[in-house]
Write a protein that holds these residues in place. Sequence first.
Motif, mmCIF file in Angstrom:
data_model
loop_
_atom_site.group_PDB
_atom_site.id
_atom_site.type_symbol
_atom_site.label_atom_id
_atom_site.label_comp_id
_atom_site.label_asym_id
_atom_site.label_seq_id
_atom_site.Cartn_x
_atom_site.Cartn_y
_atom_site.Cartn_z
ATOM 1 N N SER A 12 47.510 28.278 78.422
ATOM 2 C CA SER A 12 46.679 27.403 77.592
ATOM 3 C C SER A 12 47.559 26.304 77.016
ATOM 4 O O SER A 12 48.752 26.524 76.756
ATOM 5 C CB SER A 12 46.022 28.184 76.452
ATOM 6 N N LEU A 13 46.964 25.143 76.790
ATOM 7 C CA LEU A 13 47.730 24.011 76.299
ATOM 8 C C LEU A 13 48.155 24.222 74.846
ATOM 9 O O LEU A 13 47.366 24.677 74.018
ATOM 10 C CB LEU A 13 46.899 22.737 76.402
ATOM 11 N N GLY A 14 49.394 23.885 74.560
ATOM 12 C CA GLY A 14 49.902 24.012 73.205
ATOM 13 C C GLY A 14 51.405 24.227 73.209
ATOM 14 O O GLY A 14 52.061 24.193 74.256
ATOM 15 N N THR A 15 51.943 24.431 72.033
ATOM 16 C CA THR A 15 53.372 24.657 71.898
ATOM 17 C C THR A 15 53.630 25.758 70.874
ATOM 18 O O THR A 15 52.787 26.076 70.044
ATOM 19 C CB THR A 15 54.115 23.387 71.432
ATOM 20 N N LEU A 16 54.814 26.314 70.965
ATOM 21 C CA LEU A 16 55.294 27.310 70.019
ATOM 22 C C LEU A 16 56.713 26.931 69.632
ATOM 23 O O LEU A 16 57.543 26.680 70.501
ATOM 24 C CB LEU A 16 55.282 28.702 70.655
ATOM 25 N N ASN A 17 56.975 26.879 68.328
ATOM 26 C CA ASN A 17 58.340 26.655 67.851
ATOM 27 C C ASN A 17 58.801 27.933 67.163
ATOM 28 O O ASN A 17 58.239 28.339 66.143
ATOM 29 C CB ASN A 17 58.393 25.468 66.882
ATOM 30 N N PHE A 18 59.793 28.587 67.743
ATOM 31 C CA PHE A 18 60.356 29.824 67.199
ATOM 32 C C PHE A 18 61.561 29.432 66.340
ATOM 33 O O PHE A 18 62.542 28.883 66.846
ATOM 34 C CB PHE A 18 60.797 30.733 68.349
ATOM 35 N N ILE A 19 61.479 29.699 65.025
ATOM 36 C CA ILE A 19 62.484 29.195 64.086
ATOM 37 C C ILE A 19 63.039 30.341 63.245
ATOM 38 O O ILE A 19 62.277 31.190 62.771
ATOM 39 C CB ILE A 19 61.892 28.128 63.146
ATOM 40 N N GLN A 20 64.333 30.342 63.029
ATOM 41 C CA GLN A 20 64.949 31.290 62.110
ATOM 42 C C GLN A 20 65.469 30.543 60.888
ATOM 43 O O GLN A 20 66.177 29.537 61.019
ATOM 44 C CB GLN A 20 66.090 32.048 62.802
ATOM 45 N N GLY A 60 70.228 45.779 77.477
ATOM 46 C CA GLY A 60 71.080 46.575 76.594
ATOM 47 C C GLY A 60 70.763 46.439 75.115
ATOM 48 O O GLY A 60 71.660 46.505 74.273
ATOM 49 N N GLY A 61 69.511 46.216 74.787
ATOM 50 C CA GLY A 61 69.119 46.135 73.383
ATOM 51 C C GLY A 61 69.227 44.767 72.760
ATOM 52 O O GLY A 61 68.855 44.584 71.596
ATOM 53 N N LYS A 62 69.712 43.767 73.487
ATOM 54 C CA LYS A 62 69.882 42.427 72.943
ATOM 55 C C LYS A 62 68.743 41.512 73.389
ATOM 56 O O LYS A 62 68.498 41.357 74.586
ATOM 57 C CB LYS A 62 71.222 41.831 73.386
ATOM 58 N N VAL A 63 68.085 40.889 72.413
ATOM 59 C CA VAL A 63 67.014 39.941 72.700
ATOM 60 C C VAL A 63 67.523 38.544 72.372
ATOM 61 O O VAL A 63 67.826 38.232 71.221
ATOM 62 C CB VAL A 63 65.747 40.236 71.879
ATOM 63 N N GLU A 64 67.619 37.711 73.377
ATOM 64 C CA GLU A 64 68.126 36.344 73.204
ATOM 65 C C GLU A 64 67.069 35.352 73.678
ATOM 66 O O GLU A 64 66.325 35.611 74.623
ATOM 67 C CB GLU A 64 69.414 36.158 74.005
ATOM 68 N N VAL A 65 67.009 34.209 72.997
ATOM 69 C CA VAL A 65 66.039 33.167 73.323
ATOM 70 C C VAL A 65 66.799 31.874 73.602
ATOM 71 O O VAL A 65 67.724 31.525 72.872
ATOM 72 C CB VAL A 65 65.063 32.946 72.144
ATOM 73 N N GLY A 66 66.416 31.143 74.642
ATOM 74 C CA GLY A 66 67.080 29.872 74.881
ATOM 75 C C GLY A 66 66.750 29.272 76.228
ATOM 76 O O GLY A 66 66.163 29.929 77.098
ATOM 77 N N THR A 67 67.132 28.014 76.399
ATOM 78 C CA THR A 67 66.842 27.299 77.636
ATOM 79 C C THR A 67 67.722 27.768 78.788
ATOM 80 O O THR A 67 67.425 27.469 79.949
ATOM 81 C CB THR A 67 67.053 25.783 77.442
ATOM 82 N N PRO A 112 69.738 31.614 69.687
ATOM 83 C CA PRO A 112 69.324 32.660 68.750
ATOM 84 C C PRO A 112 69.171 34.028 69.400
ATOM 85 O O PRO A 112 68.752 34.167 70.549
ATOM 86 C CB PRO A 112 67.969 32.157 68.239
ATOM 87 N N PHE A 113 69.520 35.041 68.615
ATOM 88 C CA PHE A 113 69.246 36.432 68.958
ATOM 89 C C PHE A 113 68.199 36.952 67.976
ATOM 90 O O PHE A 113 68.123 36.500 66.838
ATOM 91 C CB PHE A 113 70.511 37.273 68.863
ATOM 92 N N ILE A 114 67.417 37.915 68.417
ATOM 93 C CA ILE A 114 66.407 38.536 67.568
ATOM 94 C C ILE A 114 66.805 39.989 67.365
ATOM 95 O O ILE A 114 66.956 40.727 68.341
ATOM 96 C CB ILE A 114 65.007 38.469 68.206
ATOM 97 N N SER A 115 66.961 40.397 66.103
ATOM 98 C CA SER A 115 67.339 41.776 65.833
ATOM 99 C C SER A 115 66.793 42.219 64.484
ATOM 100 O O SER A 115 66.503 41.393 63.616
ATOM 101 C CB SER A 115 68.860 41.941 65.859
ATOM 102 N N LEU A 116 66.690 43.522 64.317
ATOM 103 C CA LEU A 116 66.252 44.094 63.049
ATOM 104 C C LEU A 116 67.308 43.924 61.971
ATOM 105 O O LEU A 116 66.994 43.831 60.783
ATOM 106 C CB LEU A 116 65.945 45.580 63.224
ATOM 107 N N GLU A 117 68.567 43.906 62.366
ATOM 108 C CA GLU A 117 69.662 43.929 61.403
ATOM 109 C C GLU A 117 69.860 42.604 60.674
ATOM 110 O O GLU A 117 70.313 42.580 59.532
ATOM 111 C CB GLU A 117 70.967 44.317 62.107
ATOM 112 N N ASP A 118 69.518 41.481 61.294
ATOM 113 C CA ASP A 118 69.865 40.179 60.721
ATOM 114 C C ASP A 118 69.038 39.808 59.492
ATOM 115 O O ASP A 118 69.477 39.044 58.648
ATOM 116 C CB ASP A 118 69.725 39.085 61.784
#
Length: 232
Positions: A55-63, A111-118, A2-8
């Motif tokens: 801190s213990l826990g998890t986060l699931n980032f979902i689009q 360069g303005g691109k925000v990407e998330v991944g393993t 996934p990429f994170i952007s204002l345009e999507d």
Amino acid sequence: MPFISLEDKHLTVLNLFTTDAPEKQDTLVGEMTKIVNAATYEGWMNSTVHAGVDSLGTLNFIQWRSGEDLEKRYEGEEFKHRTLPVFGEITTSIKLLQNEVAHTLTSAALGGKVEVGTHRDDYTVLGVHSVTDDGQDEAIDALGKGQEFLAEVPGFRSHVVLKGLRARGLDGKFVVSYAQWDSKEAYDAYRDQAPEQQSAERQKAQGRISAVSTEAPYINTYTVVHSRAAGE
């Protein structure tokens, strides 16, 4: 990935779980991974599971494609009668946050691109800011444009500000910040900087945020442990 952007204009959902034992965090990651790997929900686009560090826990980032698609998932029998009960047994809190991207900032290297991944080695910092009913726009501006100075901070990679739309497990208005850093050491050096060493821009932004906050923000750090997109 996934990429994170204002345009999507995707609906961004952050499922935030806390727990009280390392083995429960491991179980949370395992259960989330199973759900992500089996996901075929209409309108689901991708999920990225994060494991807590400070801190213990998890986060699931979902689009998701839309809020309507997400509500169909919430109304399903699997979610009501299996997913929530399983997580309820191993968590100390559950927050399901629906958001839209309001601001992004990156270092020059990205360069303005925000990407998330393993495939990345980001040290991720999440902040959930509860704000007054009329303070959400001010918080977004203070966390976003008000913190453009971050681009010059050593170790900084990206910073995303999300406008809270709806939530389960959290009352009132809120704003979320999602940031990526080179390492724990780089983030800790920034976080722990003495007030007299902080820039005027940083102090001003913090003052603006504090002025509209209703409580101290929830902040935790994470590493990405699993990610999958629809069709993979």
